[in-house]
Design a protein around this motif. Structure first.
Motif, PDB file in Angstrom:
ATOM      1  N   ASN A   1      53.208  31.361  69.334  1.00  9.33           N
ATOM      2  CA  ASN A   1      52.703  30.588  70.472  1.00  9.33           C
ATOM      3  C   ASN A   1      51.394  31.157  71.003  1.00  9.33           C
ATOM      4  OD1 ASN A   1      54.542  28.497  70.557  1.00  9.33           O
ATOM      5  ND2 ASN A   1      55.923  29.514  71.983  1.00  9.33           N
TER       6      ASN A   1
ATOM      7  N   THR B   1      52.452  26.655  74.740  1.00  8.68           N
ATOM      8  CA  THR B   1      53.363  26.984  75.827  1.00  8.68           C
ATOM      9  C   THR B   1      54.767  26.556  75.446  1.00  8.68           C
ATOM     10  OG1 THR B   1      51.590  26.581  77.415  1.00  8.68           O
ATOM     11  CG2 THR B   1      53.833  26.618  78.277  1.00  8.68           C
ATOM     12  N   LYS B   2      55.752  27.409  75.705  1.00 10.03           N
ATOM     13  CA  LYS B   2      57.141  27.065  75.407  1.00 10.03           C
ATOM     14  C   LYS B   2      57.653  26.076  76.448  1.00 10.03           C
ATOM     15  CE  LYS B   2      61.687  29.014  74.434  1.00 10.03           C
ATOM     16  NZ  LYS B   2      61.844  28.356  73.142  1.00 10.03           N
TER      17      LYS B   2
ATOM     18  N   GLY C   1      57.073  25.364  70.982  1.00  7.71           N
ATOM     19  CA  GLY C   1      55.798  25.452  71.680  1.00  7.71           C
ATOM     20  C   GLY C   1      55.057  24.131  71.615  1.00  7.71           C
TER      21      GLY C   1
ATOM     22  N   LYS D   1      47.711  23.126  73.610  1.00  5.41           N
ATOM     23  CA  LYS D   1      46.975  22.482  74.697  1.00  5.41           C
ATOM     24  C   LYS D   1      46.597  21.049  74.371  1.00  5.41           C
ATOM     25  CE  LYS D   1      45.287  26.820  76.475  1.00  5.41           C
ATOM     26  NZ  LYS D   1      44.185  27.785  76.533  1.00  5.41           N
TER      27      LYS D   1
END
Length: 198
Positions: free
Chosen positions: A103, A109-110, A119, A122
């Motif tokens: 990640n 982001t998890k 994950g 963006k």
């Protein structure tokens, strides 16, 4: 507080006294500045920089250096971002550490709940990590999980699967089938790909 060198020695061959490095850091930087040590060894520069309210980057080619730093200043180590460039170390990571490493690599982001998606990058690409050999069923299941996940932007056109142990032929076949039938590209990656090793 900066200790005397006699009480801080840990037996690392190139260790420098904290007091000396403290003087150098104070003379050449201000609070909040970034201190770089490209040969950080046992981490004295990073430790002193942190005590003097500087940000820091420590680099070392040998994984032993980071093991020494972790043992010496675990609280500092856990607050910092650690990026490994050693394939052997990555292959020995636990599943949780491997997921975090992947990640971080993708800037993902998890999500919570993860619901099969480890994950999300963006730009909305779902990521899955596994520590075992991946086969046909897992690739298909990840496509389904990504399509049903409430935080993954739809329609899903790209996905990333990273396996610590690799992929069998059936996994590659399933990724090809999904690309052909649904126009969804699934990147199958291993640690050596992320580290750009030949």
């Amino acid at each position: 507080m900066i200790m005397s060198f006699s009480t801080e020695k840990i037996g690392y061959p190139t260790q420098k006294p904290e007091r000396l490095l403290g003087r150098i850091i104070k003379a050449s930087s201000n609070k909040g500045d970034l201190v770089l040590d490209p040969f950080c060894g046992c981490g004295t520069t990073a430790i002193v920089a942190s005590k003097l309210f500087r940000k820091f980057i420590g680099i070392d080619i040998h994984p032993t250096a980071f093991k020494v730093i972790k043992k010496r200043a675990d609280d500092l180590f856990t607050q910092s971002r650690y990026v490994s460039r050693d394939l052997k170390e990555v292959l020995e990571m636990t599943s949780g550490d491997f997921e975090k490493w992947v990640n971080e690599f993708y800037g993902a982001t998890k999500p919570s709940p993860d619901a099969g998606v480890d994950g999300i990058t963006k730009n909305g690409i779902p990521v899955q990590t596994k520590t075992h050999l991946i086969g046909y069923e897992e690739i298909g299941q990840f496509r389904t999980d990504a399509q049903l996940h409430p935080q993954v932007p739809q329609p899903v056109k790209q996905m990333i699967v990273v396996s610590q142990a690799g992929f069998d032929d059936s996994a590659r076949r399933r990724a090809f089938e999904i690309k052909t039938k649904f126009d969804v590209e699934i990147q199958l990656k291993e640690p050596k790909d992320l580290l750009k090793l030949n």
